[in-house]
Design an enzyme around this catalytic site. Structure first.
Site, PDB file in Angstrom:
ATOM      1  N   TYR A 174       0.827  -1.210   0.000  1.00 24.53           N
ATOM      2  CA  TYR A 174       0.000   0.000   0.000  1.00 24.53           C
ATOM      3  C   TYR A 174       0.865   1.267   0.000  1.00 24.53           C
ATOM      4  CZ  TYR A 174      -4.378  -2.457   0.127  1.00 24.53           C
ATOM      5  OH  TYR A 174      -5.443  -3.240  -0.247  1.00 24.53           O
ATOM      6  N   VAL A 212      -9.611   3.728  -5.218  1.00 23.13           N
ATOM      7  CA  VAL A 212      -9.166   4.264  -3.912  1.00 23.13           C
ATOM      8  C   VAL A 212      -8.087   5.334  -4.109  1.00 23.13           C
ATOM      9  CG1 VAL A 212      -9.715   2.106  -2.714  1.00 23.13           C
ATOM     10  CG2 VAL A 212      -7.422   2.398  -3.694  1.00 23.13           C
ATOM     11  N   ASP A 213      -7.944   5.806  -5.388  1.00 23.44           N
ATOM     12  CA  ASP A 213      -6.805   6.680  -5.706  1.00 23.44           C
ATOM     13  C   ASP A 213      -7.071   8.167  -5.490  1.00 23.44           C
ATOM     14  OD1 ASP A 213      -7.488   5.939  -9.225  1.00 23.44           O
ATOM     15  OD2 ASP A 213      -8.378   7.471  -7.952  1.00 23.44           O
ATOM     16  N   HIS A 250     -14.901   1.920  -1.877  1.00 17.01           N
ATOM     17  CA  HIS A 250     -13.870   1.050  -1.299  1.00 17.01           C
ATOM     18  C   HIS A 250     -12.820   1.814  -0.519  1.00 17.01           C
ATOM     19  CE1 HIS A 250     -15.026  -1.901  -4.742  1.00 17.01           C
ATOM     20  NE2 HIS A 250     -15.878  -1.951  -3.728  1.00 17.01           N
ATOM     21  N   CYS A 286      -3.626   3.037  20.989  1.00 17.65           N
ATOM     22  CA  CYS A 286      -3.866   1.695  21.563  1.00 17.65           C
ATOM     23  C   CYS A 286      -2.781   0.693  21.206  1.00 17.65           C
ATOM     24  CB  CYS A 286      -5.232   1.170  21.084  1.00 17.65           C
ATOM     25  SG  CYS A 286      -5.223   0.602  19.378  1.00 17.65           S
ATOM     26  N   GLY A 300     -14.852   2.049 -17.205  1.00 16.47           N
ATOM     27  CA  GLY A 300     -13.568   1.462 -16.822  1.00 16.47           C
ATOM     28  C   GLY A 300     -13.638   0.457 -15.706  1.00 16.47           C
ATOM     29  N   THR A 301     -14.679  -0.397 -15.747  1.00 19.21           N
ATOM     30  CA  THR A 301     -14.730  -1.457 -14.738  1.00 19.21           C
ATOM     31  C   THR A 301     -15.050  -2.793 -15.398  1.00 19.21           C
ATOM     32  OG1 THR A 301     -15.755  -2.221 -12.673  1.00 19.21           O
ATOM     33  CG2 THR A 301     -17.173  -0.960 -14.179  1.00 19.21           C
ATOM     34  N   SER A 302     -14.397  -3.836 -14.899  1.00 18.10           N
ATOM     35  CA  SER A 302     -14.617  -5.174 -15.453  1.00 18.10           C
ATOM     36  C   SER A 302     -15.912  -5.781 -14.909  1.00 18.10           C
ATOM     37  CB  SER A 302     -13.439  -6.088 -15.094  1.00 18.10           C
ATOM     38  OG  SER A 302     -13.318  -6.165 -13.680  1.00 18.10           O
TER      39      SER A 302
HETATM   40  C1  BV8 Z   1     -18.508  -7.724   0.470  1.00 23.36           C
HETATM   41  C2  BV8 Z   1      -9.995  -1.720  -2.278  1.00 23.36           C
HETATM   42  C3  BV8 Z   1     -19.834  -8.905   2.028  1.00 23.36           C
HETATM   43  C4  BV8 Z   1      -8.723  -2.397  -1.888  1.00 23.36           C
HETATM   44  C5  BV8 Z   1     -11.285  -3.351  -3.551  1.00 23.36           C
HETATM   45  C6  BV8 Z   1     -21.613 -11.368  -4.331  1.00 23.36           C
HETATM   46  C7  BV8 Z   1     -22.211 -10.474  -3.459  1.00 23.36           C
HETATM   47  C8  BV8 Z   1     -21.468  -9.863  -2.460  1.00 23.36           C
HETATM   48  C9  BV8 Z   1     -20.109 -10.150  -2.330  1.00 23.36           C
HETATM   49  C10 BV8 Z   1     -19.531 -11.040  -3.200  1.00 23.36           C
HETATM   50  C11 BV8 Z   1     -20.266 -11.651  -4.181  1.00 23.36           C
HETATM   51  N1  BV8 Z   1     -19.434 -12.478  -4.850  1.00 23.36           N
HETATM   52  C12 BV8 Z   1     -18.193 -12.397  -4.343  1.00 23.36           C
HETATM   53  C13 BV8 Z   1     -18.206 -11.539  -3.328  1.00 23.36           C
HETATM   54  C14 BV8 Z   1     -17.046 -11.183  -2.521  1.00 23.36           C
HETATM   55  C15 BV8 Z   1     -16.191 -10.072  -3.108  1.00 23.36           C
HETATM   56  C16 BV8 Z   1     -16.086 -10.065  -4.605  1.00 23.36           C
HETATM   57  O1  BV8 Z   1     -16.814  -9.352  -5.285  1.00 23.36           O
HETATM   58  N2  BV8 Z   1     -15.158 -10.844  -5.123  1.00 23.36           N
HETATM   59  C17 BV8 Z   1     -14.921 -10.862  -6.543  1.00 23.36           C
HETATM   60  C18 BV8 Z   1     -13.422 -10.963  -6.809  1.00 23.36           C
HETATM   61  C19 BV8 Z   1     -15.669 -12.043  -7.113  1.00 23.36           C
HETATM   62  N3  BV8 Z   1     -16.668  -8.796  -2.655  1.00 23.36           N
HETATM   63  C20 BV8 Z   1     -16.270  -8.340  -1.450  1.00 23.36           C
HETATM   64  O2  BV8 Z   1     -15.558  -8.982  -0.712  1.00 23.36           O
HETATM   65  C21 BV8 Z   1     -16.777  -6.987  -1.018  1.00 23.36           C
HETATM   66  N4  BV8 Z   1     -17.339  -7.107   0.293  1.00 23.36           N
HETATM   67  O3  BV8 Z   1     -19.172  -8.128  -0.441  1.00 23.36           O
HETATM   68  O4  BV8 Z   1     -18.856  -7.887   1.805  1.00 23.36           O
HETATM   69  C22 BV8 Z   1     -19.079 -10.194   2.148  1.00 23.36           C
HETATM   70  C23 BV8 Z   1     -18.394 -10.448   3.332  1.00 23.36           C
HETATM   71  C24 BV8 Z   1     -17.703 -11.654   3.445  1.00 23.36           C
HETATM   72  C25 BV8 Z   1     -17.684 -12.593   2.397  1.00 23.36           C
HETATM   73  C26 BV8 Z   1     -18.350 -12.309   1.195  1.00 23.36           C
HETATM   74  C27 BV8 Z   1     -19.054 -11.100   1.070  1.00 23.36           C
HETATM   75  C28 BV8 Z   1     -15.634  -5.987  -0.925  1.00 23.36           C
HETATM   76  C29 BV8 Z   1     -15.081  -5.704  -2.294  1.00 23.36           C
HETATM   77  C30 BV8 Z   1     -14.075  -4.538  -2.222  1.00 23.36           C
HETATM   78  C31 BV8 Z   1     -12.669  -5.038  -2.444  1.00 23.36           C
HETATM   79  N5  BV8 Z   1     -11.733  -3.917  -2.466  1.00 23.36           N
HETATM   80  N6  BV8 Z   1     -10.501  -2.256  -3.531  1.00 23.36           N
HETATM   81  C32 BV8 Z   1      -7.582  -2.024  -2.795  1.00 23.36           C
HETATM   82  O5  BV8 Z   1      -7.797  -1.346  -3.818  1.00 23.36           O
HETATM   83  O6  BV8 Z   1      -6.445  -2.412  -2.462  1.00 23.36           O
HETATM   84  S1  BV8 Z   1     -11.769  -3.984  -5.031  1.00 23.36           S
HETATM   85  C33 BV8 Z   1     -10.637  -3.513  -6.192  1.00 23.36           C
HETATM   86  O7  BV8 Z   1     -10.758  -4.415  -7.257  1.00 23.36           O
HETATM   87  C34 BV8 Z   1     -10.931  -2.188  -6.800  1.00 23.36           C
HETATM   88  O8  BV8 Z   1     -11.377  -1.250  -5.881  1.00 23.36           O
HETATM   89  C35 BV8 Z   1     -11.969  -2.502  -7.837  1.00 23.36           C
HETATM   90  O9  BV8 Z   1     -13.240  -2.466  -7.282  1.00 23.36           O
HETATM   91  C36 BV8 Z   1     -11.666  -3.922  -8.169  1.00 23.36           C
HETATM   92  C37 BV8 Z   1     -11.053  -3.980  -9.535  1.00 23.36           C
HETATM   93  O10 BV8 Z   1     -12.116  -3.871 -10.419  1.00 23.36           O
HETATM   94  P1  BV8 Z   1     -12.112  -2.777 -11.582  1.00 23.36           P
HETATM   95  O11 BV8 Z   1     -12.100  -1.438 -10.984  1.00 23.36           O
HETATM   96  O12 BV8 Z   1     -13.224  -3.139 -12.458  1.00 23.36           O
HETATM   97  O13 BV8 Z   1     -10.717  -2.934 -12.302  1.00 23.36           O
HETATM   98  P2  BV8 Z   1     -10.265  -4.080 -13.293  1.00 23.36           P
HETATM   99  O14 BV8 Z   1      -8.790  -3.997 -13.369  1.00 23.36           O
HETATM  100  O15 BV8 Z   1     -10.937  -5.358 -12.920  1.00 23.36           O
HETATM  101  O16 BV8 Z   1     -10.895  -3.658 -14.709  1.00 23.36           O
HETATM  102  C38 BV8 Z   1     -10.458  -2.473 -15.331  1.00 23.36           C
HETATM  103  C39 BV8 Z   1     -11.385  -2.262 -16.513  1.00 23.36           C
HETATM  104  O17 BV8 Z   1     -11.054  -1.021 -17.134  1.00 23.36           O
HETATM  105  C40 BV8 Z   1     -11.269  -3.329 -17.587  1.00 23.36           C
HETATM  106  O18 BV8 Z   1     -12.549  -3.725 -18.005  1.00 23.36           O
HETATM  107  C41 BV8 Z   1     -10.529  -2.608 -18.737  1.00 23.36           C
HETATM  108  O19 BV8 Z   1     -10.941  -3.081 -20.004  1.00 23.36           O
HETATM  109  C42 BV8 Z   1     -10.969  -1.193 -18.517  1.00 23.36           C
HETATM  110  N7  BV8 Z   1     -10.052  -0.156 -18.992  1.00 23.36           N
HETATM  111  C43 BV8 Z   1      -8.696  -0.167 -18.916  1.00 23.36           C
HETATM  112  N8  BV8 Z   1      -8.211   1.003 -19.413  1.00 23.36           N
HETATM  113  C44 BV8 Z   1      -9.296   1.750 -19.789  1.00 23.36           C
HETATM  114  C45 BV8 Z   1     -10.460   1.005 -19.533  1.00 23.36           C
HETATM  115  N9  BV8 Z   1     -11.688   1.476 -19.805  1.00 23.36           N
HETATM  116  C46 BV8 Z   1     -11.782   2.704 -20.357  1.00 23.36           C
HETATM  117  N10 BV8 Z   1     -10.704   3.478 -20.637  1.00 23.36           N
HETATM  118  C47 BV8 Z   1      -9.461   3.028 -20.374  1.00 23.36           C
HETATM  119  N11 BV8 Z   1      -8.402   3.809 -20.671  1.00 23.36           N
END
Ligand code: BV8
Length: 269
Positions: free
Chosen positions: A73, A109-110, A125, A156, A193-195
């Site tokens: 981080y 988170v940026d 997030h 603490c 910009g989200t997957s």
């Molecule tokens: C939770 C902070 C309850 C940390 C992050 C169903 C319902 C509820 C929960 C779940 C569920 N299924 C699974 C879960 C659990 C989990 C989850 O979703 N897992 C996934 C992997 C399947 N969710 C959680 O745990 C959440 N909490 O639900 O609590 C709970 C409790 C216990 C057990 C289960 C559930 C918490 C989720 C938050 C995690 N923290 N960030 C940190 O950053 O260090 S998430 C982190 O990853 C980011 O914040 C962001 O959200 C995510 C990445 O996703 P994207 O932003 O979409 O980025 P990615 O790289 O994937 O895609 C980029 C896209 O941009 C691409 O499509 C690309 O083509 C495009 N792109 C690239 N360049 C460009 C562009 N587009 C346009 N222009 C460009 N130039």
């Protein structure tokens, strides 16, 4: 997704934007990619090449390897401090000024949306610039980053941690409630910009659509959300969003750095 060509999808979106009463923008790592912030799915670079963010951004990783997670981080915090918002961030700040109601709902988170001028903002997030006590949750402004240990809370003694939501941690109820309320109320949702892999954020576009909003995806490539979007504008957000703003408000004194006046939409990537 409606069967229409790119030009029409772009024009329809610009028209909806110009007449929108309430716009929600759900953003992910892709909107910051053109600022130089690696997306979650980019291969990690250098030192972090062998680590999977999905494994590092967890309470378990911090419990088992606090120093590794703290250093990851710290590296990301310093990277983000050294970059700037890009035209996509500024375009969303422009939309906030131009429409009656607008909310940016970011997974990032940026902190780049706030730096670009967005004030109606939900950071689902958290924010990597903030650090909190891992026991009490109190945000700390300063910490002793000298030495080889993870800094501890002065009050603490518990370890400090980044003020972000890790996988398997609950989102702040007020954040997800406000985001869902916005998804229900908006008449246009831009999904930028989200997957669409991370929940509960990924459920917001279908909620907006079920409540009658026009949903438009702006992404370089197809995602799990594409099928449910009304229009998919393929290309970089830093090009498409400023063009949409200039098309929706051709005479506005926009600060978004793109050529003036009505232009043909940017060609898809
Ligand atoms: C939770 C902070 C309850 C940390 C992050 C169903 C319902 C509820 C929960 C779940 C569920 N299924 C699974 C879960 C659990 C989990 C989850 O979703 N897992 C996934 C992997 C399947 N969710 C959680 O745990 C959440 N909490 O639900 O609590 C709970 C409790 C216990 C057990 C289960 C559930 C918490 C989720 C938050 C995690 N923290 N960030 C940190 O950053 O260090 S998430 C982190 O990853 C980011 O914040 C962001 O959200 C995510 C990445 O996703 P994207 O932003 O979409 O980025 P990615 O790289 O994937 O895609 C980029 C896209 O941009 C691409 O499509 C690309 O083509 C495009 N792109 C690239 N360049 C460009 C562009 N587009 C346009 N222009 C460009 N130039």
């Amino acid at each position: 997704m409606r069967d229409t060509d790119y030009e029409s999808a772009f024009e329809q979106t610009a028209r909806a934007l110009a007449g929108a009463r309430c716009v929600a923008a759900l953003t992910g790592a892709g909107i910051s990619a053109e600022s130089g912030v690696p997306t979650f799915r980019d291969a990690q670079t250098g030192l972090w090449e062998k680590f999977d963010p999905l494994q590092l951004a967890t309470p378990r990783a911090f419990a088992e390897h606090p120093k590794l997670v703290w250093d990851w981080y710290t590296w990301r915090r310093e990277l983000v401090a050294g970059v700037k918002p890009n035209p996509a961030h500024y375009a969303l700040a422009e939309i906030e000024r131009a429409v009656p109601e607008c909310m940016v709902i970011t997974q990032n988170v940026d902190g780049l949306h706030r730096r670009a001028g967005s004030r109606k903002l939900i950071e689902l997030h958290g924010n990597i610039a903030r650090v909190k006590c891992s026991r009490e949750g109190t945000v700390v402004e300063r910490w002793d980053s000298a030495g080889d240990e993870v800094p501890r809370c002065a009050a603490c003694g518990a370890l400090l941690r980044p003020d972000v939501v890790w996988f398997e941690e609950m989102l702040a109820p007020e954040a997800i409630d406000a985001a869902e309320s916005m998804a229900r109320r908006c008449d246009l949702m831009l999904v930028i910009g989200t997957s669409g892999e991370v929940y509960p954020a990924a459920a917001l576009p279908s909620l907006a659509k079920a409540c009658g909003a026009l949903v438009v995806e702006i992404n370089l490539s197809a995602t799990t959300l594409s099928a449910s979007a009304d229009y998919c504008l393929r290309g970089p957000a830093g090009t498409i969003l400023p063009a949409l703003v200039n098309d929706a408000w051709p005479d506005a004194s926009s600060i978004v750095a793109t050529p003036r006046g009505r232009r043909s939409p940017p060609r898809p990537a």
